[in-house]
Design a protein around this motif. Sequence first.
Motif, PDB file in Angstrom:
ATOM      1  N   GLU A  67      36.417  29.625  40.388  1.00  0.00           N
ATOM      2  CA  GLU A  67      36.954  30.807  39.725  1.00  0.00           C
ATOM      3  C   GLU A  67      37.295  30.376  38.308  1.00  0.00           C
ATOM      4  O   GLU A  67      37.972  29.364  38.113  1.00  0.00           O
ATOM      5  CB  GLU A  67      38.204  31.298  40.429  1.00  0.00           C
ATOM      6  CG  GLU A  67      37.948  31.797  41.843  1.00  0.00           C
ATOM      7  CD  GLU A  67      39.220  32.234  42.519  1.00  0.00           C
ATOM      8  OE1 GLU A  67      39.832  33.224  42.043  1.00  0.00           O
ATOM      9  OE2 GLU A  67      39.599  31.606  43.505  1.00  0.00           O
ATOM     10  N   ILE A  68      36.796  31.121  37.324  1.00  0.00           N
ATOM     11  CA  ILE A  68      36.949  30.747  35.926  1.00  0.00           C
ATOM     12  C   ILE A  68      37.359  31.986  35.140  1.00  0.00           C
ATOM     13  O   ILE A  68      36.853  33.081  35.391  1.00  0.00           O
ATOM     14  CB  ILE A  68      35.608  30.207  35.357  1.00  0.00           C
ATOM     15  CG1 ILE A  68      35.067  29.083  36.229  1.00  0.00           C
ATOM     16  CG2 ILE A  68      35.743  29.745  33.914  1.00  0.00           C
ATOM     17  CD1 ILE A  68      33.565  28.976  36.220  1.00  0.00           C
ATOM     18  N   GLU A  69      38.225  31.798  34.164  1.00  0.00           N
ATOM     19  CA  GLU A  69      38.547  32.878  33.238  1.00  0.00           C
ATOM     20  C   GLU A  69      38.138  32.434  31.848  1.00  0.00           C
ATOM     21  O   GLU A  69      38.520  31.356  31.375  1.00  0.00           O
ATOM     22  CB  GLU A  69      40.036  33.211  33.246  1.00  0.00           C
ATOM     23  CG  GLU A  69      40.349  34.334  32.293  1.00  0.00           C
ATOM     24  CD  GLU A  69      41.829  34.695  32.250  1.00  0.00           C
ATOM     25  OE1 GLU A  69      42.229  35.320  31.255  1.00  0.00           O
ATOM     26  OE2 GLU A  69      42.563  34.351  33.189  1.00  0.00           O
ATOM     27  N   ILE A  70      37.342  33.256  31.184  1.00  0.00           N
ATOM     28  CA  ILE A  70      36.922  32.990  29.810  1.00  0.00           C
ATOM     29  C   ILE A  70      37.024  34.297  29.039  1.00  0.00           C
ATOM     30  O   ILE A  70      36.482  35.323  29.472  1.00  0.00           O
ATOM     31  CB  ILE A  70      35.477  32.443  29.747  1.00  0.00           C
ATOM     32  CG1 ILE A  70      35.402  31.070  30.426  1.00  0.00           C
ATOM     33  CG2 ILE A  70      34.986  32.367  28.307  1.00  0.00           C
ATOM     34  CD1 ILE A  70      34.022  30.468  30.480  1.00  0.00           C
ATOM     35  N   ALA A  71      37.725  34.239  27.921  1.00  0.00           N
ATOM     36  CA  ALA A  71      37.863  35.388  27.020  1.00  0.00           C
ATOM     37  C   ALA A  71      38.351  36.641  27.746  1.00  0.00           C
ATOM     38  O   ALA A  71      37.917  37.751  27.442  1.00  0.00           O
ATOM     39  CB  ALA A  71      36.542  35.656  26.293  1.00  0.00           C
ATOM     40  N   GLY A  72      39.220  36.440  28.734  1.00  0.00           N
ATOM     41  CA  GLY A  72      39.774  37.576  29.468  1.00  0.00           C
ATOM     42  C   GLY A  72      38.898  38.093  30.591  1.00  0.00           C
ATOM     43  O   GLY A  72      39.288  39.023  31.293  1.00  0.00           O
ATOM     44  N   ILE A  86      33.037  36.897  53.236  1.00  0.00           N
ATOM     45  CA  ILE A  86      33.563  38.103  52.599  1.00  0.00           C
ATOM     46  C   ILE A  86      33.116  38.059  51.152  1.00  0.00           C
ATOM     47  O   ILE A  86      33.350  37.073  50.449  1.00  0.00           O
ATOM     48  CB  ILE A  86      35.106  38.157  52.677  1.00  0.00           C
ATOM     49  CG1 ILE A  86      35.562  38.167  54.134  1.00  0.00           C
ATOM     50  CG2 ILE A  86      35.643  39.362  51.923  1.00  0.00           C
ATOM     51  CD1 ILE A  86      37.060  38.023  54.316  1.00  0.00           C
ATOM     52  N   LEU A  87      32.449  39.116  50.703  1.00  0.00           N
ATOM     53  CA  LEU A  87      31.985  39.136  49.326  1.00  0.00           C
ATOM     54  C   LEU A  87      33.161  39.139  48.364  1.00  0.00           C
ATOM     55  O   LEU A  87      34.162  39.831  48.595  1.00  0.00           O
ATOM     56  CB  LEU A  87      31.100  40.347  49.067  1.00  0.00           C
ATOM     57  CG  LEU A  87      29.713  40.308  49.697  1.00  0.00           C
ATOM     58  CD1 LEU A  87      28.952  41.590  49.385  1.00  0.00           C
ATOM     59  CD2 LEU A  87      28.919  39.102  49.213  1.00  0.00           C
ATOM     60  N   PRO A  88      33.062  38.353  47.289  1.00  0.00           N
ATOM     61  CA  PRO A  88      34.164  38.306  46.322  1.00  0.00           C
ATOM     62  C   PRO A  88      34.389  39.666  45.666  1.00  0.00           C
ATOM     63  O   PRO A  88      33.440  40.390  45.379  1.00  0.00           O
ATOM     64  CB  PRO A  88      33.695  37.268  45.299  1.00  0.00           C
ATOM     65  CG  PRO A  88      32.286  36.957  45.605  1.00  0.00           C
ATOM     66  CD  PRO A  88      31.945  37.508  46.933  1.00  0.00           C
ATOM     67  N   LYS A  89      35.655  40.001  45.468  1.00  0.00           N
ATOM     68  CA  LYS A  89      36.020  41.282  44.853  1.00  0.00           C
ATOM     69  C   LYS A  89      37.013  41.032  43.724  1.00  0.00           C
ATOM     70  O   LYS A  89      37.735  40.042  43.731  1.00  0.00           O
ATOM     71  CB  LYS A  89      36.650  42.211  45.884  1.00  0.00           C
ATOM     72  CG  LYS A  89      35.689  42.658  46.959  1.00  0.00           C
ATOM     73  CD  LYS A  89      36.350  43.595  47.943  1.00  0.00           C
ATOM     74  CE  LYS A  89      35.341  43.971  49.012  1.00  0.00           C
ATOM     75  NZ  LYS A  89      35.920  44.715  50.102  1.00  0.00           N
ATOM     76  N   GLY A  90      37.030  41.952  42.780  1.00  0.00           N
ATOM     77  CA  GLY A  90      38.019  41.885  41.715  1.00  0.00           C
ATOM     78  C   GLY A  90      37.615  41.019  40.535  1.00  0.00           C
ATOM     79  O   GLY A  90      38.427  40.779  39.648  1.00  0.00           O
ATOM     80  N   TYR A  91      36.388  40.560  40.507  1.00  0.00           N
ATOM     81  CA  TYR A  91      35.903  39.738  39.400  1.00  0.00           C
ATOM     82  C   TYR A  91      35.049  40.596  38.474  1.00  0.00           C
ATOM     83  O   TYR A  91      34.418  41.557  38.904  1.00  0.00           O
ATOM     84  CB  TYR A  91      35.065  38.565  39.922  1.00  0.00           C
ATOM     85  CG  TYR A  91      35.856  37.608  40.765  1.00  0.00           C
ATOM     86  CD1 TYR A  91      36.571  36.570  40.185  1.00  0.00           C
ATOM     87  CD2 TYR A  91      35.919  37.768  42.146  1.00  0.00           C
ATOM     88  CE1 TYR A  91      37.327  35.704  40.965  1.00  0.00           C
ATOM     89  CE2 TYR A  91      36.673  36.912  42.928  1.00  0.00           C
ATOM     90  CZ  TYR A  91      37.376  35.880  42.331  1.00  0.00           C
ATOM     91  OH  TYR A  91      38.119  35.030  43.107  1.00  0.00           O
ATOM     92  N   ASP A  92      35.008  40.199  37.214  1.00  0.00           N
ATOM     93  CA  ASP A  92      34.125  40.879  36.276  1.00  0.00           C
ATOM     94  C   ASP A  92      32.675  40.463  36.505  1.00  0.00           C
ATOM     95  O   ASP A  92      31.766  41.279  36.400  1.00  0.00           O
ATOM     96  CB  ASP A  92      34.530  40.557  34.832  1.00  0.00           C
ATOM     97  CG  ASP A  92      35.936  41.044  34.533  1.00  0.00           C
ATOM     98  OD1 ASP A  92      36.148  42.271  34.580  1.00  0.00           O
ATOM     99  OD2 ASP A  92      36.815  40.198  34.260  1.00  0.00           O
TER     100      ASP A  92
END
Length: 147
Positions: A67-72, A86-92
């Motif tokens: 899990e990585i956050e870059i530029a928001g 379970i498929l990941p949810k809530g990510y851009d």
Amino acid sequence: MKIGIISDTHGILKEEVIHTLSTCDYIFHAGDVGDQEILRQLESIATTYAIQGNNDSDSLGLKERLEIEIAGYQFYMVHDLKSEKILPKGYDFVISGHSHQFDLHYSSKTTWINPGGCGKRRFGLPLTMVRLHLEEQVHIELLTLSK
């Protein structure tokens, strides 16, 4: 900001891939790296995030998921999306590899990207990679390698 997204190099880092990645601020490798030398080469180009693929040895020291956050923006990376219970949810963005086949689709607020393979040609599929532009508007660029 540009993020180069690759997968399934299997120990082969082509000059065309290196050249394209040299324009990127970050590199995501979605597994089946092949060996430590590939990681060293990628890190010499830009900050690299890589995960373990089904053909990578534990000696590479890679995690199966990141899990990585870059530029928001929130990113989730896994090699074989079908292996997720379970498929990941809530990510851009959800980044995966394994199939050697480019895929791009959208679901809710999530963009799902599989850059395809860019090492050795397999399954008769073209060699591909993605360059993700995070600017005022997000732009996803599919790059098909010449060989």
